[in-house]
Motif scaffolding. Structure first.
Motif, PDB file in Angstrom:
ATOM      1  N   LEU A  41       0.797  -1.053  -0.480  1.00 40.47           N
ATOM      2  CA  LEU A  41      -0.216  -0.135   0.068  1.00 40.47           C
ATOM      3  C   LEU A  41       1.014   1.083   0.016  1.00 40.47           C
ATOM      4  CD1 LEU A  41      -2.917  -0.905   2.537  1.00 40.47           C
ATOM      5  CD2 LEU A  41      -3.140  -1.219  -0.361  1.00 40.47           C
ATOM      6  N   VAL A  42       1.746   1.539   0.630  1.00 42.89           N
ATOM      7  CA  VAL A  42       2.957   2.089   0.722  1.00 42.89           C
ATOM      8  C   VAL A  42       3.344   2.375  -0.860  1.00 42.89           C
ATOM      9  CG1 VAL A  42       5.411   2.811   1.801  1.00 42.89           C
ATOM     10  CG2 VAL A  42       3.771   2.370   2.622  1.00 42.89           C
ATOM     11  N   VAL A  43       4.253   1.288  -1.883  1.00 42.46           N
ATOM     12  CA  VAL A  43       4.197   1.445  -2.693  1.00 42.46           C
ATOM     13  C   VAL A  43       3.614   1.745  -3.542  1.00 42.46           C
ATOM     14  CG1 VAL A  43       4.869   0.443  -4.907  1.00 42.46           C
ATOM     15  CG2 VAL A  43       5.800  -0.809  -2.246  1.00 42.46           C
ATOM     16  N   ARG A  44       1.886   1.527  -3.207  1.00 41.88           N
ATOM     17  CA  ARG A  44       0.834   1.887  -4.555  1.00 41.88           C
ATOM     18  C   ARG A  44       1.042   3.732  -3.732  1.00 41.88           C
ATOM     19  NH1 ARG A  44      -4.827   1.424  -1.923  1.00 41.88           N
ATOM     20  NH2 ARG A  44      -4.296   2.753  -0.314  1.00 41.88           N
ATOM     21  N   GLU A  45       0.598   4.296  -2.763  1.00 38.36           N
ATOM     22  CA  GLU A  45       0.609   5.704  -2.734  1.00 38.36           C
ATOM     23  C   GLU A  45       1.463   6.296  -3.994  1.00 38.36           C
ATOM     24  OE1 GLU A  45      -2.040   7.069  -1.743  1.00 38.36           O
ATOM     25  OE2 GLU A  45      -2.796   5.470  -1.765  1.00 38.36           O
ATOM     26  N   LEU A  46       3.287   5.977  -3.124  1.00 35.58           N
ATOM     27  CA  LEU A  46       3.926   6.543  -4.300  1.00 35.58           C
ATOM     28  C   LEU A  46       4.163   6.553  -5.948  1.00 35.58           C
ATOM     29  CD1 LEU A  46       6.832   5.640  -2.047  1.00 35.58           C
ATOM     30  CD2 LEU A  46       5.587   7.720  -2.242  1.00 35.58           C
ATOM     31  N   TYR A  53       6.329  12.770   4.053  1.00 33.80           N
ATOM     32  CA  TYR A  53       6.040  11.349   5.517  1.00 33.80           C
ATOM     33  C   TYR A  53       4.265  11.726   6.398  1.00 33.80           C
ATOM     34  CZ  TYR A  53       6.155   8.781   9.306  1.00 33.80           C
ATOM     35  OH  TYR A  53       5.671   7.643  10.411  1.00 33.80           O
ATOM     36  N   SER A  54       3.804  13.361   6.242  1.00 31.57           N
ATOM     37  CA  SER A  54       2.715  13.725   6.580  1.00 31.57           C
ATOM     38  C   SER A  54       1.291  12.953   5.809  1.00 31.57           C
ATOM     39  CB  SER A  54       2.410  14.994   7.049  1.00 31.57           C
ATOM     40  OG  SER A  54       2.699  15.651   5.886  1.00 31.57           O
ATOM     41  N   GLU A  55       1.831  12.928   4.044  1.00 32.45           N
ATOM     42  CA  GLU A  55       0.701  12.584   3.250  1.00 32.45           C
ATOM     43  C   GLU A  55       1.178  11.452   3.153  1.00 32.45           C
ATOM     44  OE1 GLU A  55       2.168  17.034   0.165  1.00 32.45           O
ATOM     45  OE2 GLU A  55       2.336  14.511  -0.560  1.00 32.45           O
ATOM     46  N   LEU A  56       1.619  10.255   3.696  1.00 30.32           N
ATOM     47  CA  LEU A  56       1.641   9.068   3.312  1.00 30.32           C
ATOM     48  C   LEU A  56       0.745   8.749   4.394  1.00 30.32           C
ATOM     49  CD1 LEU A  56       5.182   8.064   2.257  1.00 30.32           C
ATOM     50  CD2 LEU A  56       3.187   7.012   1.116  1.00 30.32           C
ATOM     51  N   ALA A  57       0.936   9.180   5.680  1.00 35.89           N
ATOM     52  CA  ALA A  57       0.274   8.588   6.840  1.00 35.89           C
ATOM     53  C   ALA A  57      -1.080   9.458   6.502  1.00 35.89           C
ATOM     54  CB  ALA A  57       0.895   9.491   7.613  1.00 35.89           C
ATOM     55  N   ALA A  58      -1.621  10.398   6.322  1.00 40.51           N
ATOM     56  CA  ALA A  58      -2.921  10.337   5.625  1.00 40.51           C
ATOM     57  C   ALA A  58      -3.244   9.803   4.581  1.00 40.51           C
ATOM     58  CB  ALA A  58      -3.631  11.738   5.337  1.00 40.51           C
ATOM     59  N   ALA A  59      -3.370   9.137   3.895  1.00 40.00           N
ATOM     60  CA  ALA A  59      -3.325   8.612   2.370  1.00 40.00           C
ATOM     61  C   ALA A  59      -4.002   7.213   3.585  1.00 40.00           C
ATOM     62  CB  ALA A  59      -2.432   7.918   1.652  1.00 40.00           C
ATOM     63  N   LEU A  60      -2.799   7.064   4.326  1.00 38.49           N
ATOM     64  CA  LEU A  60      -3.046   5.424   5.026  1.00 38.49           C
ATOM     65  C   LEU A  60      -3.262   5.895   6.475  1.00 38.49           C
ATOM     66  CD1 LEU A  60      -0.210   3.494   3.026  1.00 38.49           C
ATOM     67  CD2 LEU A  60      -2.409   3.366   2.466  1.00 38.49           C
ATOM     68  N   PRO A  61      -4.413   6.363   7.002  1.00 34.17           N
ATOM     69  CA  PRO A  61      -4.521   6.939   8.866  1.00 34.17           C
ATOM     70  C   PRO A  61      -4.528   5.988   9.487  1.00 34.17           C
ATOM     71  CG  PRO A  61      -7.183   6.611   7.030  1.00 34.17           C
ATOM     72  CD  PRO A  61      -6.050   6.533   6.021  1.00 34.17           C
ATOM     73  N   ARG A  62      -4.830   4.139   8.784  1.00 31.06           N
ATOM     74  CA  ARG A  62      -4.319   3.028   9.315  1.00 31.06           C
ATOM     75  C   ARG A  62      -3.460   2.399   9.754  1.00 31.06           C
ATOM     76  NH1 ARG A  62      -9.710  -0.940   8.640  1.00 31.06           N
ATOM     77  NH2 ARG A  62      -8.393  -2.267  10.459  1.00 31.06           N
ATOM     78  N   LEU A  63      -2.597   2.458   9.132  1.00 35.62           N
ATOM     79  CA  LEU A  63      -1.228   2.659   9.773  1.00 35.62           C
ATOM     80  C   LEU A  63      -0.269   3.381  10.041  1.00 35.62           C
ATOM     81  CD1 LEU A  63       0.986   0.890   8.046  1.00 35.62           C
ATOM     82  CD2 LEU A  63       1.293   3.389   6.651  1.00 35.62           C
TER      83      LEU A  63
END
Length: 122
Positions: A41-46, A53-63
């Motif tokens: 899922l991190v790779v998918r977002e990238l 970092y905060s954009e990734l955290a917001a895109a995956l809020p349960r992570l």
């Protein structure tokens, strides 16, 4: 279309003729790079573009922050992600896929397609 060196779905490569897992096996290298929950899922977002970092955290809020930090470090160590720090206060850090990391797009699509076509579990 299958690559001409592939016979019966198996690569025509001496590294494929082993009797036990080998860390130098290309499949093992790929699986090690993608190991752990949330990694795909991190790779998918990238794959959608570079993120802070905060954009990734917001895109995956349960992570959790710990797991996101671990996954980014793991992907960076594997040469999949590039971390760029821009000086200033506060320093800006961006994460993006390397050229090698972008090649995971079709791999993840193939895994999705395979999983979608799998028979239901018994």
């Amino acid at each position: 279309m299958t690559h001409p060196t592939v016979r019966h779905g198996l690569p025509d490569d001496p590294r494929a003729r082993v009797a036990a897992p080998d860390p130098d096996c290309p499949v093992e290298i790929a699986l090690a790079a993608l190991r752990g929950r949330w990694t795909t899922l991190v790779v998918r977002e990238l794959l959608r573009g570079d993120h802070s970092y905060s954009e990734l955290a917001a895109a995956l809020p349960r992570l959790s922050d710990k797991v996101l930090t671990d996954r980014l470090a793991q992907l960076t160590d594997a040469g999949v992600v590039r971390r760029t720090r821009t000086p200033g206060w506060p320093p800006a850090v961006r994460y993006e896929l390397t050229a090698h990391g972008r090649r995971l797009g079709p791999v993840l699509q193939a895994l999705w397609d395979w999983g979608a076509a799998a028979p239901p579990p018994r």
